[in-house]
Every structure is written in C-alpha cells, then in structure tokens.
Design an enzyme around this catalytic site. Structure first.
Site, PDB file in Angstrom:
ATOM      1  N   GLU A  13      21.557  16.944 -56.117  1.00 37.61           N
ATOM      2  CA  GLU A  13      21.824  17.638 -54.859  1.00 37.61           C
ATOM      3  C   GLU A  13      22.846  16.856 -54.032  1.00 37.61           C
ATOM      4  OE1 GLU A  13      18.152  20.177 -53.702  1.00 37.61           O
ATOM      5  OE2 GLU A  13      17.814  18.150 -53.019  1.00 37.61           O
ATOM      6  N   TRP A  50      10.151  23.681 -49.643  1.00 37.49           N
ATOM      7  CA  TRP A  50       9.933  24.266 -48.313  1.00 37.49           C
ATOM      8  C   TRP A  50      10.174  23.260 -47.182  1.00 37.49           C
ATOM      9  CZ3 TRP A  50       4.863  27.626 -49.132  1.00 37.49           C
ATOM     10  CH2 TRP A  50       5.195  28.738 -49.914  1.00 37.49           C
ATOM     11  N   GLU A  94      16.739  13.730 -47.876  1.00 38.67           N
ATOM     12  CA  GLU A  94      16.186  13.644 -46.513  1.00 38.67           C
ATOM     13  C   GLU A  94      15.159  12.519 -46.420  1.00 38.67           C
ATOM     14  OE1 GLU A  94      15.137  17.757 -46.322  1.00 38.67           O
ATOM     15  OE2 GLU A  94      17.270  18.275 -46.277  1.00 38.67           O
ATOM     16  N   GLY A 103      16.204  25.092 -50.960  1.00 46.60           N
ATOM     17  CA  GLY A 103      15.530  24.937 -49.672  1.00 46.60           C
ATOM     18  C   GLY A 103      15.474  26.261 -48.938  1.00 46.60           C
ATOM     19  N   HIS A 138      14.133  12.823 -52.452  1.00 50.83           N
ATOM     20  CA  HIS A 138      15.013  13.807 -51.808  1.00 50.83           C
ATOM     21  C   HIS A 138      15.890  13.080 -50.782  1.00 50.83           C
ATOM     22  CE1 HIS A 138      16.401  17.087 -49.313  1.00 50.83           C
ATOM     23  NE2 HIS A 138      16.180  17.869 -50.351  1.00 50.83           N
TER      24      HIS A 138
HETATM   25  P1  PGA Z   1      19.166  24.053 -49.233  1.00 58.12           P
HETATM   26  O1  PGA Z   1      18.294  22.763 -49.544  1.00 58.12           O
HETATM   27  O2  PGA Z   1      18.958  25.010 -50.366  1.00 58.12           O
HETATM   28  O3  PGA Z   1      18.614  24.588 -47.922  1.00 58.12           O
HETATM   29  O4  PGA Z   1      20.578  23.611 -49.132  1.00 58.12           O
HETATM   30  C1  PGA Z   1      18.197  22.251 -50.849  1.00 58.12           C
HETATM   31  C2  PGA Z   1      17.330  21.030 -50.885  1.00 58.12           C
HETATM   32  O5  PGA Z   1      17.442  20.175 -49.990  1.00 58.12           O
HETATM   33  O6  PGA Z   1      16.501  20.870 -51.798  1.00 58.12           O
END
Ligand code: PGA
Length: 253
Positions: A168, A10, A98, A234, A96
C-alpha cells in the site's frame, strides 16, 4: 494457484450496531464471492470483532487490525492472540502505514507479531509501502524490500508461505490518488522476486494484495495484473453496496 482475496480494512469506523448491520447485509455477497472463487474478509475494530464474527456468513474472514505479541500481562490497552482465538479470529493485519505512523509500529515489531501469529496457527496480513517522498526520490523498491526482509526475518519458507502481503503506497491511501496498475504491478512483482530470493519457490504461492484508493471502478485493473492477487480496501469497503461493487469488479477483469 493463488486464490483472489478481497479484504476490507474498516480502520476506526463503525460502532458495534453498525458493524452488525453490515455483517447481516453481507451474507449473500459472501456466498456469491466464494462461489466465484474469491475469498473475502473484513477487519473491524476490536470492539466489533465478536459481533461481526457472530453475525456474518461463516465463509467470510474476520480479521483484527493489530495484535500484541505477548499472550498476556501488563500491556495496558493491548489485545492478545489467545483473546482473538477464543472469539474465532484467525487473521490479523499488521504494520499498516497508519499504525507505523501513529503508533510507532516498526518492521522489527511486526516480525515478532508475525512469528507469534504463525506459532498460533493464524494468518498475518503484513503491510508495506512507501511515502510520497520515498516514491518521488525513486527509492520505493529499496524501502519496500527492507520492510519485507525485516518483517519476515527468520521465517522458514513454509512459514513465509502462510503470510499474506499487502503493498500500500502511503500516497495512495485515502487520497483518491491510486497507483496506476503498471506502478502497482511493478512494485508487487518486485516484492515477489524479493520473496523468492529470501524464501525460494514458495514465493509463487504467497498472495500479494494492492491497497490504496481501490474502488469498485478500478479494482478490475489491478486484478488484471499477473502478480496482484487481490485488494486491501479502506473507504470503499465500508458500505455493503460498495463492497458488492468491489466483488463484481474483481470478477470483471
Ligand atoms: P483506502 O485505504 O482504500 O481508503 O485508500 C486502504 C488501506 O489503508 O488499507
């Protein structure tokens, strides 16, 4: 036999009341998924973890999006493993992209966190994935292998077998530009071979998820691939209808 896994990340979305509304709306779909041999989970923000845990179907995994490797101490703004344990949280997403980009999380730091989680009997979901630049220069496998080797360094095969991996590609996250199923399978198959080289046959039991613009209408494509065991999602995991769509899509393969 690797069980299919759908995990909703989320990110920084939903207030506690919004998270609670999702939890209550998700009860039947969790039963439905589990009855069809799909494990499902959501990863809310720290402030929503307890609310979601209390209100969601107990068969649903509730994961944190990060954790500190120390049990307690002078680490302002951090959350520890004992804190999560006390509210019944036993899964944590780590590394992750990010967090790597905005919070300076490194594979070395993830390694410390993974070891701390495993020592506490918890399940780390370790994320890896390359930037667009790395992808375009053909360096994906080299880059991802390094993230895997460093992140899981020093683990015994038995410990490695308890980790879930999420691949990812950064260029596919939140962009609507998902990797093709062939590209995803190519890298995920390579990750499995890398795990095998490092940890032996247990690699065949380790679940590896694909993430990056997974939607109800494309999840089946990924699930049709031999080495892809599920999805880390996400945007499309935020609304109950879409979450149900992902479950349906996983069954449709
Ligand atoms: P997304 O994000 O499905 O919005 O592309 C995936 C994630 O960052 O885990």
């Amino acid at each position: 036999m690797r069980k299919k896994l759908l995990l909703g990340n989320w990110k920084m979305n939903k207030t506690p009341s919004e998270a609670k509304a999702f939890a209550l709306a998700a009860n039947e779909m969790v039963d439905f998924a589990v009855a069809h041999d799909i494990e499902v989970g959501v990863a809310p923000t720290f402030v929503c973890l307890a609310t979601v845990k209390e209100n969601i179907n107990p068969k649903c995994i509730v994961a944190a999006q990060n954790v500190n490797e120390h049990d307690h101490g002078a680490f302002t703004g951090e959350i520890s493993i004992p804190m999560l344990k006390e509210i019944g949280i036993s899964w944590v997403i780590l590394g992750h992209s990010e967090r790597r980009e905005y919070n300076g999380e490194t594979s070395e730091k993830c390694n410390e966190k993974i070891k701390a989680l495993l020592a506490a009997g918890m399940t780390p979901v370790y994320c890896c994935g390359e930037s667009l630049e790395t992808y375009e220069s053909g360096q994906t496998k080299k880059f991802v292998a390094e993230q895997i080797r460093t992140g899981l360094a020093g683990l015994t095969p038995e410990e490695a077998g308890k980790v879930v991996i999420a691949y990812e590609p950064i260029w596919a996250i939140g962009t609507g530009k998902s990797a093709t199923k062939e590209t995803a399978e190519d890298t995920i198959g390579f990750i499995r071979r890398t795990l095998r080289e490092n940890f032996g046959p247990v690699a065949m039991d380790i679940r590896i998820l694909y993430g990056g613009s997974v939607k109800p209408n494309n999840v089946a494509e990924y699930m049709s691939q031999e080495d892809i065991d599920g999805a880390l999602v996400g945007g499309a995991s935020l609304e109950p209808n879409s979450f149900q769509g992902l479950i349906d899509g996983m069954l449709a393969k």
